[in-house]
Structure formats: C-alpha cells, structure tokens
Design an enzyme around this catalytic site. Structure first.
Site: not given
Length: 177
Positions: A23, A87, A103, A105, A107, A123
């Site tokens: 992202r 995150n 990242d 995954d 959160d 995830e």
C-alpha cells in the site's frame, strides 16, 4: 538521507515480508522528526492498494512511526472521538523515495469507546507459513504486541488525548500558513 522537516510532504510505502508492495500513501505531511521517530498527518490523502485500487482517507489522522518499535500507530480524529489503528510492522526505513516498512498483518484497533480488538490473526498465521516468518520474528512481533497494549492501557504517546490535540493543532496551523 536527510530527515524531512516540519511541513514537508512524504510518501509512505508498506511492503509485505516477501518484498511486494502492499500500500502507498501520497503526501503525508510531516509534523515532527527526531533521530528515531516521525510524526505526520494524513488528511484526504490518496492511498493506492497493491492491486491498483485507489481511495482517499476520510478524516485527519496522526501517524506515528519509530525506528525501535515493531508497530506504527494511526490516530483517526473523528467527530465522536479518536479511534486508533495500529499495524504490527517492522521499524521504518527512510530513503529519498519514501518512508518504508514491512506490514506483518496483525493489527490492533481501538474504538472511540476504548474497546480493543486484535485483528487479522488468521492472515498473520497464513502469511507466517507462506512467507516463512522466522521463530525470532514471530517472537519479536508478539513481544511488541505486549508493548503496544501497555502503551494503550497507560495512555502513552499517541494514546494520550493531549498528544493527539497537540499534533492536530500543529497540523491546522501548518495547513493554514
């Protein structure tokens, strides 16, 4: 790399463990930089997903990145209070192109009423297997979840109402210059 100054705009890039771009946030305004941390703000910021989809952030959000902690924090300022999205991620790296991090995954979301939720556990487990997260990395991330929860429970740093107010006020001053 020269540190960005207050009022500068930077790009933020989030990657996955396998090196793929996840992202991108365009034009995050820098509010403060130190040797180890960057505080910024996103407000109607263009976000591009890895599949090319684009969207714009809806409300002002104070963002916090640190070189020693395996998380970053987004304080979303809403009419009914501040909510947070945290995150679990590598410490950031800054180069001429962008502020970058991986990242991982997991959160943590904190709602305006104070409710906390750990998100995306499945995830994380799936990517841990698929991308071969090491046992050491798994340990570091789980320890930093504990550190993050301690910050949340004790109103430390970005989880302090005063912190959010100070940095939002500074953003408004810079925006109106």
């Amino acid at each position: 790399m020269k540190l960005p100054k207050e009022g500068d705009f930077i790009t933020i890039q989030s990657y996955k463990h396998d090196g793929s771009l996840h992202r991108t946030w365009r034009d995050t305004m820098v509010l403060k930089t130190t040797e180890n941390a960057i505080i910024g703000v996103n407000d109607h910021t263009l976000v591009t997903e890895s599949d090319g989809r684009r969207w714009v952030t809806r409300e002002p959000a104070i963002v916090y990145f640190h070189k020693k902690y395996w998380f970053n924090i987004i304080a979303m300022i809403r009419d009914n209070g501040t909510s947070y999205y945290c995150n679990m991620a590598s410490p950031y790296y800054l180069d001429e192109e962008a502020l970058k991090y991986i990242d991982y995954d997991l959160d943590v979301k904190i709602f305006t009423d104070g409710e906390k939720r750990l998100l995306d556990v499945e995830e994380y487990e799936r990517h841990k297997r698929k991308m071969n997260y090491s046992d050491d990395l798994d340990y570091i991330l789980k320890e930093h979840v504990k550190i993050l929860v301690d910050w949340i429970n004790n109103g430390r740093g970005p989880f302090s109402e005063a912190y959010v107010n100070i940095w939002y006020k500074r953003y408004v001053e810079l925006k109106n210059r």
